[in-house]
Design an enzyme around this catalytic site. Structure first.
Site, mmCIF file in Angstrom:
data_model
loop_
_atom_site.group_PDB
_atom_site.id
_atom_site.type_symbol
_atom_site.label_atom_id
_atom_site.label_comp_id
_atom_site.label_asym_id
_atom_site.label_seq_id
_atom_site.Cartn_x
_atom_site.Cartn_y
_atom_site.Cartn_z
ATOM 1 N N LYS A 70 -9.448 2.339 -1.239
ATOM 2 C CA LYS A 70 -8.248 1.842 -0.518
ATOM 3 C C LYS A 70 -8.530 2.151 0.552
ATOM 4 C CE LYS A 70 -6.451 -2.312 -1.996
ATOM 5 N NZ LYS A 70 -5.631 -3.522 -2.454
ATOM 6 N N ASP A 106 -2.717 -7.468 3.116
ATOM 7 C CA ASP A 106 -1.476 -7.691 2.534
ATOM 8 C C ASP A 106 -0.137 -6.781 3.481
ATOM 9 O OD1 ASP A 106 -2.728 -8.185 0.118
ATOM 10 O OD2 ASP A 106 -2.965 -5.437 -0.323
ATOM 11 N N GLY A 126 6.317 -0.764 -7.710
ATOM 12 C CA GLY A 126 5.119 -0.483 -7.963
ATOM 13 C C GLY A 126 5.012 -0.228 -6.631
ATOM 14 N N SER A 127 3.657 0.320 -6.846
ATOM 15 C CA SER A 127 3.375 1.763 -6.054
ATOM 16 C C SER A 127 1.918 1.532 -5.449
ATOM 17 C CB SER A 127 3.257 2.836 -6.660
ATOM 18 O OG SER A 127 2.743 3.325 -7.606
ATOM 19 N N GLY A 128 1.273 0.347 -5.675
ATOM 20 C CA GLY A 128 -0.079 -0.169 -4.863
ATOM 21 C C GLY A 128 -0.016 -0.301 -3.142
ATOM 22 N N GLY A 129 -1.474 -1.189 -3.057
ATOM 23 C CA GLY A 129 -1.223 -1.851 -2.240
ATOM 24 C C GLY A 129 -0.270 -2.845 -1.110
ATOM 25 N N MET A 130 0.395 -3.286 -2.377
ATOM 26 C CA MET A 130 1.077 -4.224 -0.992
ATOM 27 C C MET A 130 2.879 -3.713 -1.859
ATOM 28 S SD MET A 130 0.041 -7.459 -0.740
ATOM 29 C CE MET A 130 1.826 -8.373 -1.428
#
Length: 172
Positions: A70, A106, A126-130
């Site tokens: 990403k 997102d 969380g720590s991802g794209g969302m």
């Protein structure tokens, strides 16, 4: 009814570290239901620049981007749309006659969903794209110090308020 695969069939794809079958089944089912002459296929790659060059060279209409690609895909694109630029993360590439544009759907979805909500503090797990999309809901990044969001948001990390708990246990 979906037309048979032929020379005019448009290809869409996804790139992921571990491609699954759900996205392909989902997209191909919808293409058939809508009578669209498209085909969707999931891939992985060890050569990201080569894969992106292939999207451009083969006229692949669009590509979903998953981890770990990403952020790495950004310098390989011709244009970064506002949704992707806001959080420095791409999850969709659109190919318009060889011009590759990066989007983050997102981010667009979260912005639309939270726009009518009051501006109250919130806990984002969380720590991802969302998480990046949700953490930037009003245009102000909440993560400092580069891309190490995991360290900053872990219980007891610099952005973890003293009064919060993790899994029911006080953090300090």
């Amino acid at each position: 009814m979906k037309p048979p695969i032929g020379p005019s069939t448009r290809l869409c794809m996804s790139l992921a570290a571990r491609p699954g079958t759900f996205g392909s089944r989902f997209h191909n089912h919808l293409y058939a239901a809508l009578g669209l002459d498209y085909l969707y296929k999931a891939f992985t790659t060890t050569d990201l620049p080569g894969a992106i060059a292939g999207i451009r060279a083969l006229g692949i209409r669009g590509c979903a981007i998953s981890m770990p690609f990403k952020e790495a895909v950004i310098p390989l694109l011709d244009e970064l749309r506002a949704s992707a630029a806001a959080i420095e993360s791409v999850n969709t590439i659109v190919n318009d006659d060889g011009h590759l544009s990066g989007y983050n759907t997102d981010y667009s979805a979260v912005a639309t969903l939270v726009a009518p909500l009051p501006r109250l503090p919130f806990l984002l797990r969380g720590s991802g794209g969302m998480a990046k999309a949700g953490g930037d809901r009003d245009g102000r990044r909440r993560f400092r110090g580069g891309h190490d969001r995991r360290a900053q948001c872990r219980p007891g990390g610099p952005h973890w308020p003293r009064s919060w708990t993790a899994n029911g246990s006080p953090t300090r």
